[in-house]
Write a protein that holds these residues in place. Structure first.
Motif, mmCIF file in Angstrom:
data_model
loop_
_atom_site.group_PDB
_atom_site.id
_atom_site.type_symbol
_atom_site.label_atom_id
_atom_site.label_comp_id
_atom_site.label_asym_id
_atom_site.label_seq_id
_atom_site.Cartn_x
_atom_site.Cartn_y
_atom_site.Cartn_z
ATOM 1 N N PRO A 144 -5.837 -2.664 4.804
ATOM 2 C CA PRO A 144 -5.774 -3.701 3.757
ATOM 3 C C PRO A 144 -4.445 -4.460 3.745
ATOM 4 O O PRO A 144 -4.283 -5.393 2.972
ATOM 5 C CB PRO A 144 -5.951 -2.920 2.452
ATOM 6 N N LEU A 145 -3.495 -4.081 4.608
ATOM 7 C CA LEU A 145 -2.185 -4.742 4.623
ATOM 8 C C LEU A 145 -2.240 -6.157 5.179
ATOM 9 O O LEU A 145 -1.320 -6.932 5.003
ATOM 10 C CB LEU A 145 -1.189 -3.917 5.454
ATOM 11 N N GLY A 146 -3.299 -6.493 5.882
ATOM 12 C CA GLY A 146 -3.411 -7.812 6.486
ATOM 13 C C GLY A 146 -2.654 -7.867 7.796
ATOM 14 O O GLY A 146 -2.207 -6.850 8.323
ATOM 15 N N PRO A 147 -2.486 -9.074 8.345
ATOM 16 C CA PRO A 147 -1.794 -9.229 9.616
ATOM 17 C C PRO A 147 -0.328 -8.791 9.491
ATOM 18 O O PRO A 147 0.340 -9.140 8.517
ATOM 19 C CB PRO A 147 -1.884 -10.721 9.909
ATOM 20 N N THR A 148 0.144 -8.042 10.486
ATOM 21 C CA THR A 148 1.509 -7.521 10.433
ATOM 22 C C THR A 148 2.236 -7.710 11.759
ATOM 23 O O THR A 148 1.620 -7.948 12.797
ATOM 24 C CB THR A 148 1.525 -6.018 10.085
ATOM 25 N N TYR A 149 3.549 -7.580 11.679
ATOM 26 C CA TYR A 149 4.421 -7.543 12.854
ATOM 27 C C TYR A 149 5.600 -6.664 12.470
ATOM 28 O O TYR A 149 5.687 -6.186 11.336
ATOM 29 C CB TYR A 149 4.846 -8.955 13.271
ATOM 30 N N ALA A 150 6.510 -6.417 13.400
ATOM 31 C CA ALA A 150 7.693 -5.618 13.097
ATOM 32 C C ALA A 150 8.948 -6.389 13.477
ATOM 33 O O ALA A 150 8.935 -7.220 14.392
ATOM 34 C CB ALA A 150 7.648 -4.282 13.837
ATOM 35 N N LEU A 151 10.000 -6.120 12.756
ATOM 36 C CA LEU A 151 11.295 -6.741 13.005
ATOM 37 C C LEU A 151 12.295 -5.631 13.298
ATOM 38 O O LEU A 151 12.376 -4.654 12.544
ATOM 39 C CB LEU A 151 11.724 -7.539 11.767
ATOM 40 N N LEU A 152 13.033 -5.778 14.376
ATOM 41 C CA LEU A 152 14.028 -4.795 14.795
ATOM 42 C C LEU A 152 15.372 -5.500 14.841
ATOM 43 O O LEU A 152 15.543 -6.493 15.539
ATOM 44 C CB LEU A 152 13.645 -4.250 16.169
#
Length: 169
Positions: A144-152
């Motif tokens: 349910p979080l929807g579209p995601t990505y990560a930042l480093l």
């Protein structure tokens, strides 16, 4: 140059998702975008232009990536795994369909194992000190979080909403 990396996976040919990734990378002044497979490049001209204009793009091949699609998009077929040296750490990136964990990849505590494939974001430190990151999916999320990505970056790693760029707890 920034020491920020943007991590994504499972774009599945979406021009909108790729455009948003590019926008987030510019907002965070990311030095590179790393896509952990299933880019599924579209033959659409706008998709190809976007790809060519993203500086320092690192790709690995996913189970849905075909040599035909990459050839039509004018992009070399990426490898199934990739090692990147970053800030004294090793980043090992794969899609996750063939290599499921960092075991056997010669990683040490503090190194980073990136995979996609499950369309479910995950961030954890293994018992061996290796950091596991799955940025989720930009296009077909399975939570349910929807579209995601990560930042480093120097602050650490965060899983973020692709839609509004807010960190996800």
């Amino acid at each position: 140059m920034s020491n920020t990396l943007l991590l994504a996976s499972d774009v599945h040919g979406s021009i909108d998702a790729l455009s948003l990734l590019d926008q987030r990378a510019r907002e965070h002044q990311a030095e590179s975008i790393l896509i952990a497979g299933d880019l599924c490049p579209s033959g659409h001209t706008h998709f190809q232009i976007l790809l060519r204009n993203i500086p320092h793009l690192f790709l690995v091949r996913g189970n849905c990536d075909s040599s035909y699609d990459f050839s039509n998009a004018g992009i070399p077929l990426p490898p199934q795994k990739r090692r990147i040296d970053w800030q004294g750490r090793t980043i090992f990136m794969t899609h996750g369909d063939r290599i499921h964990s960092p075991f056997g990849q010669n990683l040490k505590p503090g190194d980073i194992f990136i995979s996609g494939h499950t369309h479910t974001p995950k961030l954890q430190r293994g018992e061996d000190g290796v950091i596991w990151v799955n940025p989720g999916s930009t296009t077909y999320p399975r939570t349910p979080l929807g579209p995601t990505y990560a930042l480093l970056d120097e602050e650490g790693i965060s899983i973020r909403s692709l839609t509004d760029d807010q960190p996800i707890a």
